[in-house]
Design an enzyme around this catalytic site. Structure first.
Site, PDB file in Angstrom:
ATOM      1  N   SER A  69       0.844  -1.194   0.000  1.00  0.00           N
ATOM      2  CA  SER A  69       0.000   0.000   0.000  1.00  0.00           C
ATOM      3  C   SER A  69       0.874   1.238   0.000  1.00  0.00           C
ATOM      4  CB  SER A  69      -0.943  -0.012   1.199  1.00  0.00           C
ATOM      5  OG  SER A  69      -0.437   0.821   2.209  1.00  0.00           O
ATOM      6  N   LYS A  70       0.244   2.327  -0.386  1.00  0.00           N
ATOM      7  CA  LYS A  70       0.917   3.617  -0.421  1.00  0.00           C
ATOM      8  C   LYS A  70       1.539   3.960   0.922  1.00  0.00           C
ATOM      9  CE  LYS A  70      -0.368   7.609  -2.852  1.00  0.00           C
ATOM     10  NZ  LYS A  70      -1.266   8.403  -3.674  1.00  0.00           N
ATOM     11  N   ARG A  71       0.926   3.426   1.981  1.00  0.00           N
ATOM     12  CA  ARG A  71       1.396   3.766   3.317  1.00  0.00           C
ATOM     13  C   ARG A  71       2.574   2.908   3.775  1.00  0.00           C
ATOM     14  NH1 ARG A  71      -3.655   4.769   2.741  1.00  0.00           N
ATOM     15  NH2 ARG A  71      -4.151   2.558   2.905  1.00  0.00           N
TER      16      ARG A  71
END
Ligand code: GLU
Ligand code: ZN
Length: 499
Positions: free
Chosen positions: A267-269
């Site tokens: 994920s982007k995170r």
């Protein structure tokens, strides 16, 4: 296969710093354009004013330039920092194209391809719940598809603010995905969808395919997460063709998911997904891109390391595989290390430049010595995984004193290390300082006198001189540091040991 008609695009939203999945998408589009001799269009999908920022936009351009993805059309020119867009379909920032979308929405409404939907959120929610409870498809139910003039008049008096919905065809939509083969979506799974908000703002669902149509994109290569929007876009395309706005429906290819730790989608995170992290650690763009290309594609069964030119020469979207790819940081690092080895020495010396200066380097700028750096560089080039590691590998050359690393000191300095160091110092003093072989012979002989093999004998010398138990080849390091400094440091270590 050469095909100068190919037009692909990379069209990120400028929300924060790019992640590696996005870079992989950019890479495959760019490589496909370069492979075919086609056109690589770079477009900014910044219609979400709340999430997009000018800073993220600048970061995106900077990232693209660092990665070397030269675009043929896009916001600003690839090789200039002056702001003007380049290309016949300017502007390439969607925030500057709002009138175009409004005009298309109007035409879709006039042509009967879209309609106003007056349903309130509460009404939609209630009907969705009821459909779910009855075990029926819970997407939009087509309530406003065929309102009578009377109904519309009533809704108007109620001050309802309608959104615009696209009218999906009632038959299944089939297309051949370039990666996944033939796919069919049935109408119940693709309900009529919103294309313009009640406040008049066009949505991603409209602007993305409209721009692909206007910019005459021939191949849409993008992440698998967008697959569910493809049948809607194909239907919209067909309407645009009827209206004379689009020429044809592009081919679609959905790139496999990139999985992170624990087989979850990266994920982007996830910290390991941020492009900036790789830049800051000193990955080479070609090393990172080589690794990212392996997420869904391969050059051949037995060659993992290749140049970007080799990739471009071989890359075809039809060879991309649909199954999810796992992001493996260790492999990414190993491939980067291979690319560091492949640089010619001059390029390596240059590439390390930023890490030998503030804010990375802990030494004063005037203490840096280019000649010493160039002398040690060949020995560093064969050992680094990422360029940022260079700083601590060569700091012993430019700091007045070696770094204090207690763990290394305790590990290397044993009972008897002072005696060994004294012997080594004496032998080094009379060694030939123009040859690392002679320095090695000196330490070897000192070790023999104390019953120590070379490895054990050189550890205290290394820590005395560099501060650390691990580093570049010791005797080359000593030679580059020079006799005086080496002996002074051994003296300082002896003083510390006997204090
Ligand atoms: N702006 C979209 C995104 O960032 C692009 C989707 C597409 O490639 O069609 O997800
Ligand atoms: Zn409605």
């Amino acid at each position: 296969m050469a095909n100068a008609n190919v037009r692909v695009r990379f069209c990120p939203s400028p929300t924060g710093n790019p992640h590696v999945g996005l870079v992989r998408t950019a890479l495959f589009n760019w490589a496909y354009a370069r492979h075919t001799g086609g056109t690589f269009v770079f477009r900014i999908e910044d219609t979400d004013a709340a999430r997009d920022s000018e800073e993220s936009y600048e970061q995106l351009l900077d990232s693209m330039r660092w990665l070397g993805f030269d675009w043929d059309e896009g916001p600003a020119a690839f090789d200039s920092t002056s702001g003007a867009d380049s290309g016949p379909h300017a502007p390439y920032r969607q925030s500057q194209r709002m009138d175009i979308y409004k005009d298309v929405a109007r035409k879709l409404l006039d042509g009967g391809h879209a309609y106003y939907c007056y349903c309130s959120t509460a009404e939609l929610d209630a009907r969705r719940e009821a459909a779910r409870a009855a075990g029926k498809p819970s997407g939009y139910d087509g309530h406003c598809r065929a309102l009578t003039d009377e109904q519309i008049a009533v809704y108007r008096t109620e001050d309802r603010e309608p959104i615009v919905r696209f009218r999906m065809p009632d038959e299944p939509i089939t297309f051949t995905d370039l990666v996944r083969g033939e796919l069919t979506f049935t109408p119940e799974n693709v309900p009529d969808y919103g294309i313009v908000r009640a406040n008049g703002a066009p949505l991603y669902t409209l602007v993305n395919p409209v721009d692909d149509a206007l910019m005459e994109i021939t191949h849409v290569l993008r992440g698998e997460d967008l697959l569910s929007s493809t049948p809607r876009q194909i239907a919209l395309y067909k309407a645009l063709i009827e209206l004379g706005i689009a020429k044809s429906v592009p081919a679609f290819g959905h790139l496999p998911y990139v999985m992170g730790e624990g087989n979850k989608k990266l994920s982007k995170r996830d910290p390991q997904s941020s492009l900036n992290l790789y830049r800051e650690r000193g990955f080479l763009p070609e090393g990172l891109l080589n690794y990212l290309s392996l997420l869904g594609w391969s050059l051949s069964a037995d060659q993992d390391v290749f140049s970007i030119d080799e990739m471009v020469a071989a890359f075809d979207i039809k060879d991309v595989v649909p199954n999810p790819a796992r992001f493996d940081l260790k492999k990414c690092e190993a491939i980067n290390a291979d690319h560091i080895r492949r640089l010619d020495l001059k390029a390596f010396i240059e590439a390390c430049g930023p890490w030998l200066k503030a804010p990375h380097a802990p030494w004063a700028p005037e203490d840096f010595d280019q000649a010493r750096w160039e002398a040690i560089a060949p020995h560093a080039q064969t050992r680094l995984t990422v360029l940022s590691d260079i700083t601590q590998n060569v700091d012993f050359l430019f700091l007045d004193e070696p770094v204090e690393d207690e763990a290394s000191w305790t590990k290397a300095m044993k009972e008897g290390s002072d005696a060994l160091l004294r012997t080594a110092r004496a032998k080094l003093e009379s060694a030939d300082w123009t040859s690392p072989e002679s320095l090695k012979a000196a330490v070897l002989a000192a070790g023999e006198e104390h019953g120590l093999k070379l490895g054990k004998a050189q550890a205290p010398v290394r820590v005395a001189v560099t501060g650390r138990t691990v580093g570049l080849p010791l005797f080359e390091s000593l030679e580059v540091l020079g006799k005086d400094k080496t002996l002074t440091r051994i003296d300082a270590a002896l003083a510390k040991l006997t204090a």
